[in-house]
Design a protein around this motif. Structure first.
Motif, PDB file in Angstrom:
ATOM      1  N   ASN A 152       0.830  -1.190   0.000  1.00  0.00           N
ATOM      2  CA  ASN A 152       0.000   0.000   0.000  1.00  0.00           C
ATOM      3  C   ASN A 152       0.872   1.250   0.000  1.00  0.00           C
ATOM      4  O   ASN A 152       1.710   1.427   0.881  1.00  0.00           O
ATOM      5  N   ASP A 164       0.873  -5.617   2.691  1.00  0.00           N
ATOM      6  CA  ASP A 164      -0.310  -5.833   1.862  1.00  0.00           C
ATOM      7  C   ASP A 164      -0.590  -4.597   1.027  1.00  0.00           C
ATOM      8  O   ASP A 164      -0.042  -3.528   1.286  1.00  0.00           O
ATOM      9  N   ARG A 171      -3.658  -3.380   0.863  1.00  0.00           N
ATOM     10  CA  ARG A 171      -4.781  -2.697   1.498  1.00  0.00           C
ATOM     11  C   ARG A 171      -4.303  -1.850   2.663  1.00  0.00           C
ATOM     12  O   ARG A 171      -3.341  -2.194   3.332  1.00  0.00           O
ATOM     13  N   LEU A 172      -5.003  -0.742   2.888  1.00  0.00           N
ATOM     14  CA  LEU A 172      -4.694   0.130   4.014  1.00  0.00           C
ATOM     15  C   LEU A 172      -5.442  -0.391   5.229  1.00  0.00           C
ATOM     16  O   LEU A 172      -6.581  -0.034   5.494  1.00  0.00           O
ATOM     17  N   ARG A 173      -4.769  -1.302   5.941  1.00  0.00           N
ATOM     18  CA  ARG A 173      -5.341  -1.952   7.124  1.00  0.00           C
ATOM     19  C   ARG A 173      -4.250  -2.070   8.177  1.00  0.00           C
ATOM     20  O   ARG A 173      -3.070  -2.146   7.859  1.00  0.00           O
ATOM     21  N   SER A 174      -4.680  -2.132   9.423  1.00  0.00           N
ATOM     22  CA  SER A 174      -3.696  -2.222  10.502  1.00  0.00           C
ATOM     23  C   SER A 174      -2.888  -3.516  10.435  1.00  0.00           C
ATOM     24  O   SER A 174      -1.713  -3.528  10.801  1.00  0.00           O
ATOM     25  N   ASP A 175      -3.500  -4.600   9.955  1.00  0.00           N
ATOM     26  CA  ASP A 175      -2.744  -5.852   9.881  1.00  0.00           C
ATOM     27  C   ASP A 175      -1.844  -5.923   8.645  1.00  0.00           C
ATOM     28  O   ASP A 175      -1.161  -6.918   8.440  1.00  0.00           O
ATOM     29  N   ALA A 176      -1.791  -4.859   7.867  1.00  0.00           N
ATOM     30  CA  ALA A 176      -0.886  -4.783   6.720  1.00  0.00           C
ATOM     31  C   ALA A 176       0.428  -4.114   7.104  1.00  0.00           C
ATOM     32  O   ALA A 176       1.264  -3.842   6.248  1.00  0.00           O
ATOM     33  N   LEU A 182      -0.141   4.489  10.752  1.00  0.00           N
ATOM     34  CA  LEU A 182      -1.494   4.305  10.220  1.00  0.00           C
ATOM     35  C   LEU A 182      -2.249   5.628  10.130  1.00  0.00           C
ATOM     36  O   LEU A 182      -2.938   5.890   9.136  1.00  0.00           O
ATOM     37  N   ARG A 233      -3.598   7.240   6.626  1.00  0.00           N
ATOM     38  CA  ARG A 233      -5.012   7.611   6.423  1.00  0.00           C
ATOM     39  C   ARG A 233      -5.140   9.089   6.075  1.00  0.00           C
ATOM     40  O   ARG A 233      -5.983   9.477   5.265  1.00  0.00           O
ATOM     41  N   ASN A 248     -10.537   1.167   0.206  1.00  0.00           N
ATOM     42  CA  ASN A 248      -9.719   0.355   1.129  1.00  0.00           C
ATOM     43  C   ASN A 248      -9.481   1.086   2.419  1.00  0.00           C
ATOM     44  O   ASN A 248      -8.521   1.565   2.771  1.00  0.00           O
TER      45      ASN A 248
END
Length: 164
Positions: free
Chosen positions: A60, A109, A111-116, A149, A153, A164
């Protein structure tokens, strides 16, 4: 990349430096990932597809830029945009000359996610003119990941992209 994308308010940089310096002071708690091997930190498959916010290597772009921005107060030792790896060199906070920190950030990953995102913080203290590995405060790693993060964002919102 424009010059604007590299500039941040002084308060944001100072705040990030303060998180690293203050979180580690006076605590002997360890964080997950402090001594974890790189293959554990890298996680699983990074080949998920994504939209316009992606680098060609499968990570990302907002997380990548957010990590670079957040860690910019430290000297960057190496980066791999395709693999999503940022490693800093040792940083000694001005107020604590007998300790230093190094950070590795992994964007895992598209995707813009915390688990990435995975962050590993390493701390050393000087004892008898030698640097000795020591645990960081329990919240240091999560605080830095949260700042990355938040910045990612913010970059996405500034770009007008809400996917995402």
């Amino acid at each position: 990349m424009t010059a604007r994308s590299f500039t941040r308010p002084l308060a944001q940089v100072a705040s990030a430096a303060l998180v690293v310096a203050l979180s580690a002071c006076g605590s002997s708690h360890s964080t997950g990932g402090l001594a974890a091997p790189h293959n554990q930190l890298l996680g699983e498959d990074r080949s998920a597809t994504g939209g316009d916010d992606q680098l060609s290597g499968g990570v990302n772009a907002y997380l990548w830029r957010g990590a670079l921005d957040t860690l910019s107060f430290m000297p960057i030792a190496s980066t791999d945009a395709i693999g999503g790896i940022i490693q800093t060199d040792w940083y000694t906070p001005p107020a604590t000359t007998n300790e230093r920190f190094k950070i590795a950030a992994y964007v895992l990953d598209r995707r813009l996610r915390s688990d990435a995102l995975r962050v590993a913080v390493f701390r050393q203290v000087r004892q008898d003119n030698d640097w000795v590995d020591t645990p960081v405060a329990a919240n240091t790693t999560s605080d830095i990941a949260a700042r990355i993060l938040t910045r990612a964002r913010q970059l996405r919102a500034d770009n007008g992209n809400s996917d995402n």
